[in-house]
Design an enzyme around this catalytic site. Structure first.
Site, PDB file in Angstrom:
ATOM      1  N   TYR A  78       0.872  -1.350  -0.124  1.00  0.00           N
ATOM      2  CA  TYR A  78       0.052   0.125   0.073  1.00  0.00           C
ATOM      3  C   TYR A  78       0.939   1.310  -0.128  1.00  0.00           C
ATOM      4  CZ  TYR A  78       0.882  -0.671   5.210  1.00  0.00           C
ATOM      5  OH  TYR A  78       1.336  -0.793   6.385  1.00  0.00           O
ATOM      6  N   ASP A  80       1.543   4.830   2.009  1.00  0.00           N
ATOM      7  CA  ASP A  80       1.477   5.275   3.232  1.00  0.00           C
ATOM      8  C   ASP A  80       1.433   6.771   3.033  1.00  0.00           C
ATOM      9  OD1 ASP A  80       1.036   5.290   5.827  1.00  0.00           O
ATOM     10  OD2 ASP A  80       3.021   4.554   6.454  1.00  0.00           O
ATOM     11  N   GLU A  86       4.427   0.887   0.926  1.00  0.00           N
ATOM     12  CA  GLU A  86       5.001   0.311   2.205  1.00  0.00           C
ATOM     13  C   GLU A  86       4.505  -1.148   1.935  1.00  0.00           C
ATOM     14  OE1 GLU A  86       3.913   0.033   7.340  1.00  0.00           O
ATOM     15  OE2 GLU A  86       3.712   1.702   5.803  1.00  0.00           O
ATOM     16  N   THR A  89       4.907  -7.845   5.631  1.00  0.00           N
ATOM     17  CA  THR A  89       5.054  -8.938   5.381  1.00  0.00           C
ATOM     18  C   THR A  89       3.880  -9.805   5.762  1.00  0.00           C
ATOM     19  OG1 THR A  89       6.067  -9.669   7.395  1.00  0.00           O
ATOM     20  CG2 THR A  89       7.546  -8.890   5.421  1.00  0.00           C
ATOM     21  N   TRP A 451      -6.016  -8.565   7.961  1.00  0.00           N
ATOM     22  CA  TRP A 451      -5.229  -9.399   8.499  1.00  0.00           C
ATOM     23  C   TRP A 451      -6.232 -10.560   8.867  1.00  0.00           C
ATOM     24  CZ3 TRP A 451      -0.713  -9.507   6.997  1.00  0.00           C
ATOM     25  CH2 TRP A 451      -0.066  -7.972   6.648  1.00  0.00           C
TER      26      TRP A 451
END
Length: 486
Positions: A78, A80, A86, A89, A451
């Protein structure tokens, strides 16, 4: 920091209890977030860095309709704030796997930059060159970060982490610092002059060393995500691996001590002034024996404190070796401790040249010293350009030449990195995220992800929640999501 969706997990509850092996053992999730700097040279007219970053991300926008996306290897890519690309991981269980995923991020950024460079040259001339810096300070003095993430057991209070872990994080920079040439001399870290608080939940109003914003991306009743901001971005593979590996061992000792109500051995190491200690460590070469004041009133050198941490961890391993060995799938405890001991011994001897093949600041110091011997009239600006080339992952030559001449150690091969570009770790939930993203992109489906969530938004809405970062086996919700996708 842009988000695809609200990724907080406070409102989520695990449908099943956290396995005892995860709570009672020493297994951990590792992750690295790297912000990159962008610049252009050789253009026929000025080019704004924001424009360059958007050109880099044009293929991502075309594919995902956003500058904020997840990739088939489970990672997040993405833009930032401040036009800094950015890469975060995918979740990894081992420092070696986290290193592979971090290097995959370099590979992705390099490819985006070189594609954008070809496009940029159509409008700005044949010599327009994009530079992507994996460092932490630009030429204007603006700082940006490399953040490490560690999943820790929630029963360990933040105050304990601040007092027992932070002195270790500050002094480990003796061998993990990336180094920085300043008008006032050479420092072994990049960000010491920019970090003004020890811990804080803010990241823009202040610059803390450890961020306490509570976003565990896991069962919030069992875990917290330790968000370490103090570290530098490393080119050295050894340094990236080492900082994750040794921090894991220190965290294991802290967690186990609190779990059983016994001393960790780190209780008396808190600094009276962490920011001042950090600045002193950064100027280690000015006075390697400079003393740091502890809250207790005692004074100790940075190297002396690292020796104490090493001794305490070694004693901990003697009674917990088997359990610790099972916590890391690809890294042995003996390897970590051997590397730690050798680097501390080299620092004790002042043998900085011997560290130049693995420690970024030592490699750069050797390069600067050699340059000054050949050219006594070399200017600060020229050394600054040399340093930027070292950190340029797109068009830099210096770091690659060190590797080619076997003057910089590599832990992973190009094939290892290429594999990580296209494949997530197989033993965390990243395996499921990567599988979903890859399938969704292949069929052109509309989807979103973060996530802990995977969502198919069209033609029918389906969602899977992946709250356990250690779980790589498909849940029922994930299987139903994939059926709807197919």
């Amino acid at each position: 920091m842009p988000q695809l969706r609200d990724s907080g997990t406070r409102s989520l509850h695990a449908t099943e209890p956290v396995p005892s092996a995860e709570m009672d053992g020493f297994c951990r999730i590792f992750g690295v977030e790297t912000e990159y700097g962008v610049a252009v040279t050789g253009a026929e007219r000025p080019v704004d860095a924001g424009q360059v970053a958007m050109t880099m991300f044009q293929p991502i926008v075309s594919r995902s309709r956003s500058t904020n996306t997840y990739l088939a290897n489970g990672s997040r890519l993405y833009l930032d704030v401040g036009s800094h690309p950015e890469y975060a991981t995918a979740e990894a269980r081992d420092p070696r796997e986290a290193l592979a995923q971090d290097l995959a991020g370099e590979h992705v950024m390099r490819n985006l930059a070189l594609k954008a460079q070809r496009k940029l040259r159509e409008s700005y001339g044949a010599h327009a060159t994009i530079h992507v810096f994996k460092n932490n300070v630009d030429s204007a003095g603006h700082a940006f970060g490399c953040h490490e993430n560690y999943l820790v057991r929630r029963f360990v209070p933040l105050e304990t982490i601040e007092h027992q872990l932070l002195p270790f994080l500050i002094t480990r920079q003796l061998y993990t610092g990336a180094g920085r040439m300043t008008p006032d001399g050479f420092q072994i870290t990049q960000r010491a002059d920019f970090l003004d608080e020890a811990v804080s939940s803010a990241t823009t109003r202040s610059r803390p060393m450890v961020n306490t914003r509570d976003e565990p991306h896991a069962d919030p009743d069992s875990f917290r995500r330790l968000h370490v901001i103090i570290g530098d971005s490393n080119r050295s593979q050894w340094s990236t691996w080492m900082k994750l590996a040794v921090t894991h061992l220190v965290l294991c000792a802290i967690e186990d001590a609190f779990r059983h109500g016994v001393p960790s051995g780190f209780e008396q190491y808190a600094f009276a002034d962490p920011a001042a200690a950090n600045r002193t460590v950064s100027r280690f070469l000015d006075n390697p024996r400079a003393e740091l004041t502890l809250e207790s009133g005692e004074s100790v050198s940075a190297l002396g404190l690292q020796r104490r941490y090493y001794a305490a961890v070694k004693a901990f391993i003697e009674t917990h070796g088997d359990a610790l060995a099972g916590s890391l799938p690809a890294t042995t405890i003996d390897t970590i401790m051997g590397e730690w001991s050798r680097v501390l011994d080299a620092l004790e001897r002042g043998a900085y040249d011997a560290l130049a093949d693995r420690v970024d600041w030592a490699a750069k110091k050797c390069l600067f010293d050699a340059l000054k011997r050949r050219r006594p009239d070399v200017t600060f600006a020229q050394m600054e350009q040399l340093e930027l080339d070292y950190h340029d992952i797109a068009n830099g030559r210096l770091y690659g030449s060190l590797v080619a001449r076997n003057q910089m150690r590599e832990l992973l091969t190009g094939d290892n990195v290429e594999y990580a570009v296209h494949n997530p770790p197989t033993d965390t939930r990243a395996a499921l995220r990567g599988r979903f993203v890859d399938a969704a992109l292949n069929v052109g489906a509309q989807f979103s992800a973060d996530w802990t969530h995977l969502t198919l938004t069209a033609p029918e809405r389906r969602e899977a929640i992946l709250l356990d970062p250690f779980e790589a086996e498909p849940t029922l919700g994930f299987e139903q999501l994939m059926e709807a996708l197919n």
